[in-house]
Design a protein around this motif. Structure first.
Motif, short mmCIF file in Angstrom:
data_model
loop_
_atom_site.label_atom_id
_atom_site.label_comp_id
_atom_site.label_asym_id
_atom_site.label_seq_id
_atom_site.Cartn_x
_atom_site.Cartn_y
_atom_site.Cartn_z
N TYR A 1 0.83 -1.21 0.00
CA TYR A 1 0.00 0.00 0.00
C TYR A 1 0.87 1.26 0.00
N PHE A 2 1.88 1.31 0.84
CA PHE A 2 2.72 2.50 0.91
C PHE A 2 3.54 2.70 -0.36
N GLU A 3 3.99 1.62 -0.98
CA GLU A 3 4.68 1.72 -2.27
C GLU A 3 3.74 2.30 -3.32
N TRP A 4 2.51 1.79 -3.34
CA TRP A 4 1.51 2.28 -4.29
C TRP A 4 1.25 3.76 -4.05
N MET A 5 1.08 4.15 -2.80
CA MET A 5 0.79 5.55 -2.48
C MET A 5 1.95 6.45 -2.89
N LYS A 6 3.17 5.97 -2.73
CA LYS A 6 4.34 6.77 -3.11
C LYS A 6 4.31 7.04 -4.61
N GLU A 7 4.03 6.03 -5.42
CA GLU A 7 3.97 6.21 -6.86
C GLU A 7 2.80 7.11 -7.24
N TYR A 8 1.64 6.83 -6.70
CA TYR A 8 0.44 7.60 -7.01
C TYR A 8 0.64 9.07 -6.65
#
Length: 64
Positions: free
Chosen positions: A13-20
């Motif tokens: 989730y945090f990896e996704w949020m970083k990219e988003y």
């Protein structure tokens, strides 16, 4: 086992949020309206490889 599964999901989730967040911010900075930037950022982060994301992030975050 359950705690480990939650931990892994949180990392994803945090990896996704970083990219988003990165793509949203860059698109807004380029003049795209916020709603479109959020929608496009979602599309981009689903299509881009980890390598390309990290190279772009490095490129945009270097001092100018």
């Amino acid at each position: 086992m359950y705690v480990n599964s939650i931990f892994k999901k949180n990392i994803i989730y945090f990896e996704w949020m970083k990219e988003y967040q990165f793509f949203t911010e860059q698109l807004i900075a380029a003049g795209v309206n916020e709603i479109t930037a959020e929608e496009d950022a979602c599309r981009i982060e689903h299509a881009i490889s980890d390598e390309s994301f990290h190279k772009l992030q490095k490129y945009f975050m270097k001092p100018k």
